[in-house]
Scaffold this motif. Structure first.
Motif, short mmCIF file in Angstrom:
data_model
loop_
_atom_site.label_atom_id
_atom_site.label_comp_id
_atom_site.label_asym_id
_atom_site.label_seq_id
_atom_site.Cartn_x
_atom_site.Cartn_y
_atom_site.Cartn_z
N ARG A 23 0.84 -1.19 0.00
CA ARG A 23 0.00 0.00 0.00
C ARG A 23 0.88 1.24 0.00
O ARG A 23 1.90 1.29 0.70
N CYS A 25 2.51 4.52 1.00
CA CYS A 25 2.52 5.16 2.32
C CYS A 25 3.24 6.51 2.30
O CYS A 25 3.21 7.22 3.30
N TYR A 44 9.75 4.81 7.05
CA TYR A 44 8.36 4.35 7.12
C TYR A 44 8.14 3.05 7.91
O TYR A 44 7.01 2.62 8.07
N GLU A 49 5.96 -1.72 10.90
CA GLU A 49 4.83 -1.48 10.01
C GLU A 49 4.81 -2.38 8.79
O GLU A 49 3.80 -2.41 8.09
N TYR B 94 8.01 13.13 6.39
CA TYR B 94 6.62 12.93 5.93
C TYR B 94 6.04 14.26 5.47
O TYR B 94 5.32 14.34 4.48
N ARG B 162 -2.97 12.64 5.99
CA ARG B 162 -2.38 11.30 6.13
C ARG B 162 -1.05 11.36 6.86
O ARG B 162 -0.74 10.49 7.69
N ARG B 166 0.10 9.56 10.81
CA ARG B 166 1.34 8.84 11.19
C ARG B 166 2.03 9.56 12.34
O ARG B 166 2.50 8.94 13.29
#
Lengths: 96, 330
Positions: A23, A25, A44, A49, B94, B162, B166
């Motif tokens: 998926r 991310c 990540y 995960e 991120y 999103r 996280r």
């Protein structure tokens, strides 16, 4: 110093566990695939995960254009006969 | 996130009233806006500014704490602090990638930061003088950040929301880590308890300032609220933080440095004293204790890393060229 070139962007996909698909991310910058994979691991998956990581150069992704959304996806909107609820079956037949 | 095609592209939507109304209707219907969707130039610009500042805050936020990694009192504290600082770096990444989906490049954002033009959370311009500061930062600064960030998980811009999900999942360890440090010190010797109290005295007010100027003075709030980038006002979030944090301070047996602080039975909340907004604006404008130092450290890291970036790209190019021309012997 040759800093004019931007380090390429990669998209990161993670499979959280077997039985699930990879998926999307997030993304990251890396000079090559090996560094992209290592960076994806560090950025990540710091808390278990994932079991598997894919990295793909962002420039390689071919995407549909949101401006074309109607002509791409409208044709499926009027085909209600593709859904089970379109068909009438006597109630006493039960669940089908 | 599919952003490269956008970099440098003009955001020249023809912003007719119909376009703006249709966009607002999508927002009002709680639809998420995704990277390549048409959006008003001002919405794009607001998000680039906000997400960029947020990313910079995470990156600069590593500096006050990394100061103590080598001096953590035990190995347990050291691994926890290392993991926390590594998380902050991850959060910055991120957020940078969320901002990049809007058409700004990572390089442009880095240049803004190391030139001193970019803003980041003013709290990181205060020094970490003792080990207790690490406790106070985790408990108060991360606590305030969580208060700010939880509503952002529902922000109208998909990639930002999103990224925040996280970040929020990871932050709660940070706050507990900080509170545990404070608790251990508060239960320790008189000198340790004094150290915890001193850290609380220095970090309390700057933590309240993290929510930004009072509602009447905030430049960007109204439009951001309409666009559902912002879900609560600065003062609402600040009040939530005070109400959540005061009982935690009492549990530590420490005193908050605010004589006006009192439980307001009628309103069901704590009233608190006047915040020194002159101090806030002075730090925002670059006159905090460490503004210049923080930017200088980031610039040095960027400059010192230039040869690494250059070598990595040269190696990647060499390998790609070799793969394109097979050896004759094969």
């Amino acid at each position: 110093m040759n800093d004019t070139q931007e380090i390429p962007l990669w998209e990161v996909f993670i499979r959280p566990r077997n039985g699930l698909s990879h998926r999307h991310c997030g993304s990251l910058h890396a000079a090559d695939s090996e560094m992209a994979l290592q960076a994806a691991r560090d950025v990540y998956t710091r808390r278990g995960e994932g079991l598997s990581v894919w990295v793909i150069p962002s420039a390689q992704i071919v995407a549909s254009d949101p401006q074309d959304r109607d002509q791409m996806f409208d044709p499926s909107d009027d085909k209600i006969y593709r859904h089970p609820s379109f068909y009438d079956i006597p109630d006493d037949v039960g669940h089908m | 996130m599919y952003s490269q095609g956008l970099i440098g592209a003009g955001s020249d939507n023809t912003e007719t009233p119909e376009f703006l109304t249709a966009f607002q209707a999508r927002i009002d219907a709680d639809e998420k806006i995704e990277p390549n969707d048409p959006m008003p130039a001002a919405y794009r610009k607001t998000l680039i500014r906000q997400i960029g500042q947020h990313a910079h805050s995470e990156i600069v936020g590593m500096l006050p704490e990394s100061n103590w990694i080598t001096r953590a009192p035990t190995l347990r504290r050291k691994v926890a602090l290392l993991a926390k600082v590594q998380d902050e770096g991850g959060h910055g990444l991120y957020l940078y990638s969320a901002a990049e989906t809007l058409g700004v490049s990572r390089k442009e954002m880095t240049e803004e930061l190391i030139s001193g033009r970019a803003k980041y959370s003013s709290i990181f311009n205060y020094p970490t003088q003792t080990w207790a500061d690490i406790g106070a930062i985790g408990w108060l600064v991360d606590g305030a950040a969580i208060m700010n960030q939880v509503p952002l998980c529902r922000c109208s811009y998909g990639p930002y929301a999103r990224a925040m999900i996280r970040v929020c999942k990871e932050e709660s360890f940070h706050q507990r880590q900080g509170y545990e440090i404070m608790f251990t010190l508060a239960e320790g010797s008189a000198a340790q308890k004094d150290m915890a109290q001193d850290a609380l005295n220095r970090w309390w007010w700057p933590s309240l300032m993290m929510f930004g100027p009072p509602d009447g003075d905030s430049l960007h709030s109204d439009q951001s609220t309409l666009w559902k980038i912002k879900r609560f006002s600065n003062d609402e979030l600040r009040q939530k933080f005070v109400d959540a944090t005061v009982p935690q301070a009492l549990r530590l047996g420490l005193t908050l440095p605010d004589e006006a602080l009192a439980w307001n039975e009628a309103e069901g909340r704590y009233d608190y004293g006047e915040i020194d907004w002159d101090e806030f604006w002075s730090v925002v404008k670059g006159h905090g204790p460490l503004n210049k130092d923080r930017v200088a450290v980031r610039k040095k890291a960027w400059d010192d890393g230039a040869w690494v970036r250059e070598a990595a790209l040269a190696y990647a190019r060499k390998r790609a060229a070799r793969a394109a021309t097979p050896l004759v012997a094969e």
